[in-house]
Structure formats: C-alpha cells, structure tokens
Motif scaffolding. Structure first.
Motif, PDB file in Angstrom:
ATOM      1  N   ILE A 219     -69.857  16.329   3.945  1.00 14.84           N
ATOM      2  CA  ILE A 219     -69.742  17.233   2.802  1.00 14.84           C
ATOM      3  C   ILE A 219     -70.099  16.500   1.508  1.00 14.84           C
ATOM      4  O   ILE A 219     -70.827  17.019   0.655  1.00 14.84           O
ATOM      5  N   SER A 220     -69.579  15.291   1.362  1.00 17.86           N
ATOM      6  CA  SER A 220     -69.849  14.499   0.163  1.00 17.86           C
ATOM      7  C   SER A 220     -71.345  14.255  -0.004  1.00 17.86           C
ATOM      8  O   SER A 220     -71.889  14.380  -1.111  1.00 17.86           O
ATOM      9  N   PHE A 221     -72.021  13.955   1.091  1.00 18.15           N
ATOM     10  CA  PHE A 221     -73.462  13.704   1.027  1.00 18.15           C
ATOM     11  C   PHE A 221     -74.222  14.984   0.672  1.00 18.15           C
ATOM     12  O   PHE A 221     -75.127  14.970  -0.164  1.00 18.15           O
ATOM     13  N   LEU A 222     -73.843  16.093   1.283  1.00 17.38           N
ATOM     14  CA  LEU A 222     -74.557  17.352   1.071  1.00 17.38           C
ATOM     15  C   LEU A 222     -74.404  17.884  -0.352  1.00 17.38           C
ATOM     16  O   LEU A 222     -75.279  18.585  -0.852  1.00 17.38           O
ATOM     17  N   THR A 223     -73.298  17.577  -0.987  1.00 19.45           N
ATOM     18  CA  THR A 223     -73.093  18.037  -2.363  1.00 19.45           C
ATOM     19  C   THR A 223     -73.908  17.225  -3.371  1.00 19.45           C
ATOM     20  O   THR A 223     -74.092  17.666  -4.510  1.00 19.45           O
ATOM     21  N   GLN A 224     -74.405  16.078  -2.935  1.00 21.77           N
ATOM     22  CA  GLN A 224     -75.131  15.199  -3.851  1.00 21.77           C
ATOM     23  C   GLN A 224     -76.621  15.074  -3.533  1.00 21.77           C
ATOM     24  O   GLN A 224     -77.372  14.439  -4.285  1.00 21.77           O
ATOM     25  N   ASN A 225     -77.054  15.669  -2.425  1.00 19.33           N
ATOM     26  CA  ASN A 225     -78.437  15.514  -2.001  1.00 19.33           C
ATOM     27  C   ASN A 225     -79.035  16.851  -1.577  1.00 19.33           C
ATOM     28  O   ASN A 225     -78.341  17.707  -1.028  1.00 19.33           O
ATOM     29  N   ASN A 226     -80.333  17.009  -1.827  1.00 20.40           N
ATOM     30  CA  ASN A 226     -81.054  18.204  -1.395  1.00 20.40           C
ATOM     31  C   ASN A 226     -81.678  17.964  -0.027  1.00 20.40           C
ATOM     32  O   ASN A 226     -82.330  16.935   0.188  1.00 20.40           O
ATOM     33  N   ILE A 227     -81.455  18.890   0.886  1.00 21.98           N
ATOM     34  CA  ILE A 227     -82.023  18.775   2.221  1.00 21.98           C
ATOM     35  C   ILE A 227     -82.669  20.100   2.606  1.00 21.98           C
ATOM     36  O   ILE A 227     -82.504  21.109   1.907  1.00 21.98           O
ATOM     37  N   ASP A 228     -83.402  20.080   3.701  1.00 25.86           N
ATOM     38  CA  ASP A 228     -84.030  21.304   4.201  1.00 25.86           C
ATOM     39  C   ASP A 228     -83.293  21.905   5.376  1.00 25.86           C
ATOM     40  O   ASP A 228     -83.362  23.106   5.618  1.00 25.86           O
ATOM     41  N   CYS A 229     -82.569  21.053   6.122  1.00 23.23           N
ATOM     42  CA  CYS A 229     -81.947  21.534   7.353  1.00 23.23           C
ATOM     43  C   CYS A 229     -80.717  20.715   7.697  1.00 23.23           C
ATOM     44  O   CYS A 229     -80.701  19.492   7.548  1.00 23.23           O
ATOM     45  N   LEU A 230     -79.686  21.404   8.161  1.00 22.58           N
ATOM     46  CA  LEU A 230     -78.469  20.760   8.649  1.00 22.58           C
ATOM     47  C   LEU A 230     -78.262  21.137  10.108  1.00 22.58           C
ATOM     48  O   LEU A 230     -78.181  22.319  10.441  1.00 22.58           O
ATOM     49  N   PHE A 231     -78.192  20.126  10.973  1.00 16.17           N
ATOM     50  CA  PHE A 231     -77.818  20.334  12.372  1.00 16.17           C
ATOM     51  C   PHE A 231     -76.312  20.090  12.459  1.00 16.17           C
ATOM     52  O   PHE A 231     -75.842  18.970  12.250  1.00 16.17           O
ATOM     53  N   LEU A 232     -75.572  21.140  12.764  1.00 10.77           N
ATOM     54  CA  LEU A 232     -74.119  21.095  12.624  1.00 10.77           C
ATOM     55  C   LEU A 232     -73.403  21.454  13.923  1.00 10.77           C
ATOM     56  O   LEU A 232     -73.631  22.529  14.494  1.00 10.77           O
ATOM     57  N   ASP A 233     -72.523  20.567  14.355  1.00  9.80           N
ATOM     58  CA  ASP A 233     -71.671  20.852  15.509  1.00  9.80           C
ATOM     59  C   ASP A 233     -70.542  21.782  15.066  1.00  9.80           C
ATOM     60  O   ASP A 233     -69.958  21.593  13.990  1.00  9.80           O
ATOM     61  N   ILE A 234     -70.251  22.796  15.862  1.00 10.43           N
ATOM     62  CA  ILE A 234     -69.192  23.740  15.507  1.00 10.43           C
ATOM     63  C   ILE A 234     -67.814  23.210  15.890  1.00 10.43           C
ATOM     64  O   ILE A 234     -66.843  23.333  15.151  1.00 10.43           O
ATOM     65  N   GLU A 235     -67.705  22.606  17.059  1.00  4.41           N
ATOM     66  CA  GLU A 235     -66.406  22.156  17.559  1.00  4.41           C
ATOM     67  C   GLU A 235     -66.156  20.697  17.206  1.00  4.41           C
ATOM     68  O   GLU A 235     -66.645  19.789  17.865  1.00  4.41           O
TER      69      GLU A 235
END
Length: 245
Positions: free
Chosen positions: A41-57
């Motif tokens: 979360i900390s990284f995503l709030t400070q950097n622009n990206i095109d895609c997030l691969f996210l585990d749900i569990e």
C-alpha cells in the motif's frame, strides 16, 4: 512498457508469477513485489503503475481490504487466486481479469493484451474495478456490496445498513454506527445492489432494512428503525410493506 507490481503473501507464488512475466519482457516489467500488504500500500500511494497483480487470500489483510485502503486506483487490477475454476470462469469476460493459481502462460498472455488495451483506450479502471469486484463478490456468494465514493471503493456489509435516502442523483447510506456515506448513484441503483429479501423501498425517497425496524406507527404512517430513525411509509407501498413483514 507496462509497469507492474505483485502483492502476494506467498513468496513462491510471487517468484512463479514474476518468472512467467519475464517471458513478456517487451510488454511488461515488474518494478516491485511485496508479501506484506501494508508495504505494498505504501509503495502504491507513492508510485504510478499500470497494473497490480493482487492475491485475494492473505492472512493479515485480504485483497479487498487492501483495495479499500487505496485512494488512487488508476491502474488495472488482476486478481490472482486459488478459488475454484467455476467461479473464475463465471466472471472471465469482465474487463479486469482473474488468474487461477498456478498461473497459466496462455492465460497470462491474454490478460496482458487486456491490460494494454485498457491503457491505450484510457479506460476508466475505477469503474471497471467496481463492476468486476461486485460481480466477484456476487459469484462467490459474499454479502458485501461495492460502493464507489470519494475516489475509493467501500466494501459494505448489508447487515450494517439501516436505510438509504435519496437526494436526486445522489443517495446517502446510513449505517448502524451512525456513519453517512454519500454516493453519486440514484436510489434505484442502490436498490439493485441490495438483497431484496432484506431491503424494501418503503417510500420514493427511502430504502430500509427490514431487520432494523423497531416499531411501525400505523396511525402516523412511519417506521422507527434502530438508532431511532423515523422513516415515512408511502401509502402506495403500505400494503406491500405489511406483506413483507
């Protein structure tokens, strides 16, 4: 080139997905990986990206909770999950994709094509994410509904909702802890999200939870809900309302 981030609590899963993505170096580059959702979360709030691969569990914070904490979601989200294949196929046609673990190379290639298409078309990924996560919750028989407000997605349990009030093109959701959530949706749009066996449009301007009714004042034509909220009962809907009770 697409800039991607992977968040998964299993280091082996991260390693495996990164290895698969390395086969598409011309299209995508993994700029960061995290097995700690908070660091992600900390990284995503400070950097622009095109895609997030996210585990749900994930044990400390699941993927839905992580997304709820992000204010800016202007990127494609690809859910990586071990949920059964039937549930995945049921929503496979949505714009934002789902990948079943272990990740299949051919499926990943199709996913990358979708991400590139969204980026090139400047697709509103926030709206797509809201639609897709709502579908995902529904297909997996989860009760939470997805609300888009103030630049973030809120995953709300219907059991926590007292009533919803209309204000033209806006609606206000009132919760059991006296919280108010204003959304840019008409009342009929909110009504479509709520389970019909629990919620009832008692008036043109109000939807109430039938489980939160304390009293029905017949002479004056209104109900008293938990937290002592008074809601009028429309004359046209009174008969149907009594049948519901």
């Amino acid at each position: 080139m697409l800039k991607a981030v992977i968040i998964d609590d299993e280091p082996k899963a991260i390693q495996s997905l990164k290895w698969e993505l390395d086969n598409f170096k011309k299209e995508i580059r993994v700029i960061a990986t995290f097995n700690d959702p908070k660091k992600g979360i900390s990284f995503l709030t400070q950097n622009n990206i095109d895609c997030l691969f996210l585990d749900i569990e994930m044990p400390t914070m699941d993927g839905f909770q992580l997304l709820e904490k992000l204010e800016n979601k202007n990127f494609a989200v690809v859910i990586t999950t071990a949920y059964n294949e039937y549930a995945i196929k049921a929503i496979k046609n949505e714009a934002i994709d789902y990948l079943l673990k272990p990740i299949d190379s051919d499926e990943l290639e199709q996913t990358l094509k979708k991400i590139i298409k969204h980026k090139n078309n400047n697709t509103n990924t926030v709206e797509i994410l809201e639609k897709t996560l709502s579908s995902f919750n529904q297909k997996l028989n989860q009760r939470k509904i997805t609300i888009n407000t103030d630049g973030k997605l809120i995953f709300l349990n219907p059991d926590d909702i007292l009533f919803v009030a209309s204000d033209g093109n806006y609606s206000t959701i009132y919760t059991s802890n006296d919280k108010k959530i204003v959304v840019t949706k008409k009342l009929k749009e909110i009504e479509a999200l709520l389970p019909s066996d629990v919620f009832f449009r008692i008036h043109n301007s109000y939807i109430i939870s039938l489980t939160k009714i304390k009293e029905f004042i017949k002479t004056d034509g209104y109900v008293i809900l938990d937290n002592n909220h008074k809601i009028p009962v429309s004359r046209q809907r009174k008969s149907t309302f009594l049948n519901k009770l």
